[in-house]
Design an enzyme around this catalytic site. Structure first.
Site, PDB file in Angstrom:
ATOM      1  N   PHE A 160       0.859  -1.187   0.000  1.00 53.69           N
ATOM      2  CA  PHE A 160       0.000   0.000   0.000  1.00 53.69           C
ATOM      3  C   PHE A 160       0.888   1.228   0.000  1.00 53.69           C
ATOM      4  O   PHE A 160       1.632   1.474   0.942  1.00 53.69           O
ATOM      5  CB  PHE A 160      -0.961   0.054   1.197  1.00 53.69           C
ATOM      6  CG  PHE A 160      -1.841   1.272   1.118  1.00 53.69           C
ATOM      7  CD1 PHE A 160      -3.000   1.256   0.358  1.00 53.69           C
ATOM      8  CD2 PHE A 160      -1.479   2.464   1.739  1.00 53.69           C
ATOM      9  CE1 PHE A 160      -3.787   2.403   0.231  1.00 53.69           C
ATOM     10  CE2 PHE A 160      -2.254   3.616   1.607  1.00 53.69           C
ATOM     11  CZ  PHE A 160      -3.419   3.575   0.857  1.00 53.69           C
ATOM     12  N   ASP A 186       9.354   3.162   2.002  1.00 49.35           N
ATOM     13  CA  ASP A 186       8.129   3.911   2.289  1.00 49.35           C
ATOM     14  C   ASP A 186       7.839   3.763   3.781  1.00 49.35           C
ATOM     15  O   ASP A 186       7.269   2.775   4.222  1.00 49.35           O
ATOM     16  CB  ASP A 186       6.959   3.382   1.452  1.00 49.35           C
ATOM     17  CG  ASP A 186       5.660   4.152   1.728  1.00 49.35           C
ATOM     18  OD1 ASP A 186       5.615   4.919   2.708  1.00 49.35           O
ATOM     19  OD2 ASP A 186       4.685   3.962   0.971  1.00 49.35           O
ATOM     20  N   LYS A 202       2.345  11.255   7.149  1.00 42.03           N
ATOM     21  CA  LYS A 202       1.560  11.008   8.359  1.00 42.03           C
ATOM     22  C   LYS A 202       2.117  11.711   9.611  1.00 42.03           C
ATOM     23  O   LYS A 202       1.958  12.910   9.739  1.00 42.03           O
ATOM     24  CB  LYS A 202       1.375   9.500   8.552  1.00 42.03           C
ATOM     25  CG  LYS A 202       0.502   8.914   7.434  1.00 42.03           C
ATOM     26  CD  LYS A 202      -0.057   7.550   7.725  1.00 42.03           C
ATOM     27  CE  LYS A 202      -1.107   7.181   6.679  1.00 42.03           C
ATOM     28  NZ  LYS A 202      -0.739   6.084   5.809  1.00 42.03           N
TER      29      LYS A 202
HETATM   30  C1  LIG Z   1      -0.918   6.140   4.283  1.00 42.55           C
HETATM   31  C2  LIG Z   1       0.192   5.632   3.458  1.00 42.55           C
HETATM   32  C3  LIG Z   1       0.520   6.224   2.219  1.00 42.55           C
HETATM   33  C4  LIG Z   1      -0.301   7.304   1.588  1.00 42.55           C
HETATM   34  O1  LIG Z   1      -0.395   8.464   2.362  1.00 42.55           O
HETATM   35  P1  LIG Z   1      -1.546   9.532   2.043  1.00 42.55           P
HETATM   36  O2  LIG Z   1      -1.193  10.688   2.917  1.00 42.55           O
HETATM   37  O3  LIG Z   1      -2.842   8.887   2.430  1.00 42.55           O
HETATM   38  O4  LIG Z   1      -1.500   9.838   0.611  1.00 42.55           O
HETATM   39  C5  LIG Z   1       1.620   5.738   1.541  1.00 42.55           C
HETATM   40  N1  LIG Z   1       2.354   4.725   2.027  1.00 42.55           N
HETATM   41  C6  LIG Z   1       2.064   4.123   3.200  1.00 42.55           C
HETATM   42  C7  LIG Z   1       2.922   3.009   3.687  1.00 42.55           C
HETATM   43  C8  LIG Z   1       0.955   4.548   3.946  1.00 42.55           C
HETATM   44  O5  LIG Z   1       0.651   3.938   5.091  1.00 42.55           O
END
Ligand SMILES: *Cc1c(COP(=O)(O)O)cnc(C)c1O
Length: 426
Positions: free
Chosen positions: A146, A233, A274
């Site tokens: 994700f 990520d 985040k």
């Molecule tokens: C939440 C998330 C995203 C996307 O972030 P948004 O601010 O919702 O666009 C990307 N990678 C990971 C691992 C995430 O948990």
């Protein structure tokens, strides 16, 4: 209450249903206030937040230091765009680059934008530094990833709900099994056009899958061997969530009080979002060293809001809180306690199969099919009992409270969870 008189919660839910696009299926609870580890609904009922806005609110709701930094900056200067300099951006770039141990930072707003940015940097690097022929670059990604919701990102997702009827999809991605080093090595060996490997240190949305010990380190070594960028990520796993400043930080365990954040597995490109803002404001970032980041030149990438003064002030305050309040240490200690307590319960449970995770990013597996609504019903009961969590993927419930929790609060939450699970034992 008469039948014609709707509760405040129901009124709010009805408004969203009528006027909002139906792109989410929220738990039926309407929140109007948050403080630390708690949130309150419009009827005044108090809950423990065990999702933390998908780990955006690591520092706790409405942290006074973060709110104050935002307020002070908001009344001074909010947005200049990057057409002009502002006096906060450079300070923030220096602060965050040093904090995470990279030469440079590229500021964006949302996680998905930061992932897109990392992919663009990686492709540029492939053509301009590695010498891959134009339009031939491939980036390796993992199954069940994700990384966000843009058209390119969903192109390499295998979540059919997220992908269906959004084609045509972006080319240039190779998908391999997560936590499988042979698959990575095989793909690297059989494709000379690989530019990068994009990976989540723990797959959060997929259900908090923690890879085998040594996976990240070995994967990084393979990438180095094949001159491929290792792209982490850490939008969900970063900023102390897993008991370390970064989940890729193999060295800096939290017994190490001097945890500097200098990682053992140092990604070539680090993606944050985040909790970079403590959930106060959309702030994301991509960090890399000069040989990689310097492929970005004026006009080649940007964002109107990226790097705005409020975001800069908020992110510095949010990162200060992580260090000042030793949130990595706290997440580490409470995470060990949480899994130990849950394992005691699970030993005699038929409804809950296992608990897994790192730090305060955990999940329990419910003993029922992915299609069943048992996990959803458990979350409704948890809500009634004063704790908010949500299933990811049918039979998995993620537990990710704010990291400012105390041990007593955590123990109270464990008893809420166990007492709720008891109602579902067969
Ligand atoms: C939440 C998330 C995203 C996307 O972030 P948004 O601010 O919702 O666009 C990307 N990678 C990971 C691992 C995430 O948990």
């Amino acid at each position: 209450m008469s039948v014609t008189q709707k509760s405040l919660s129901q009124q709010a839910i009805d408004l969203e249903n009528k006027y909002g696009a139906h792109n989410y299926h929220p738990l039926p609870v309407v929140l109007s206030k948050g403080e630390g580890v708690y949130v309150w609904d419009v009827e005044g009922k108090k809950y423990y937040d065990f999702l933390s806005a998908y780990s955006a609110v690591n520092q706790g709701h409405c942290h006074p230091a973060i709110v104050n930094a935002m307020y002070e900056q908001a009344k001074t200067l909010s947005l200049t765009s990057r057409a002009f300099h502002n006096d906060m951006l450079g300070k923030y770039e220096k602060y965050a680059s040093e904090y995470f141990g990279f030469d440079k930072l590229l500021p964006m707003n949302t996680g998905a934008e930061a992932v897109e940015t990392a992919l663009k940097i990686c492709r540029r690097w492939a053509y301009e530094k590695k010498g891959i022929a134009e339009n031939e670059a491939e980036i390796i990604v993992c199954e069940n990833n994700f990384h966000g919701r843009t058209t390119t990102i969903i192109s390499f997702s295998n979540d059919e709900v997220a992908r269906a009827n959004f084609g045509p999809y972006t080319q240039g991605f190779l998908k391999i099994e997560y936590d499988n080093l042979e698959a990575l090595e095989h793909t690297l060996k059989s494709n000379e056009n690989v530019a990068g490997f994009l990976v989540e240190p723990i797959q959060g949305e997929a259900g908090v899958y923690v890879p085998s010990e040594g996976y990240l380190k070995e994967a990084k070594a393979l990438c180095e061997k094949h001159n491929v960028l290792f792209i982490a990520d850490e939008v969900q796993t970063g900023i102390a969530r897993t008991g370390r400043l970064l989940a890729t930080c193999g060295n800096c365990t939290c017994e190490n009080k001097n945890c500097s954040g200098v990682p053992e597995v140092k990604p070539d490109i680090l993606i944050l979002g985040k909790a970079l803002s403590g959930g106060a404001y959309p702030v994301s970032a991509v960090l890399a060293n000069d040989p990689v980041m310097n492929v970005i030149t004026p006009g080649s990438h940007g964002s109107t809001f990226g790097g705005n003064p409020i975001a800069a002030a908020v992110a510095m305050a949010a990162l200060d809180v992580v260090k000042d309040e030793q949130l990595a240490e706290n997440a580490y200690t409470l995470g060990e306690l949480f899994r130990a307590k849950m394992n005691e319960y699970i030993a005699n449970s038929t409804i809950c199969e296992l608990v897994r995770g790192k730090g305060l990013l955990n999940a329990i597996l419910i003993n029922d099919s992915e299609e069943s609504d048992t996990a959803w019903n458990i979350c409704l009961k948890l809500r009634d009992n004063g704790l908010l969590a949500k299933p990811t993927h049918g039979n998995i419930i993620r537990f990710a409270p704010p990291l400012v929790m105390t041990e007593n609060e955590l123990l109270e939450c464990v008893s809420i969870i166990c007492n709720t699970l008891k109602e579902f034992e067969v």
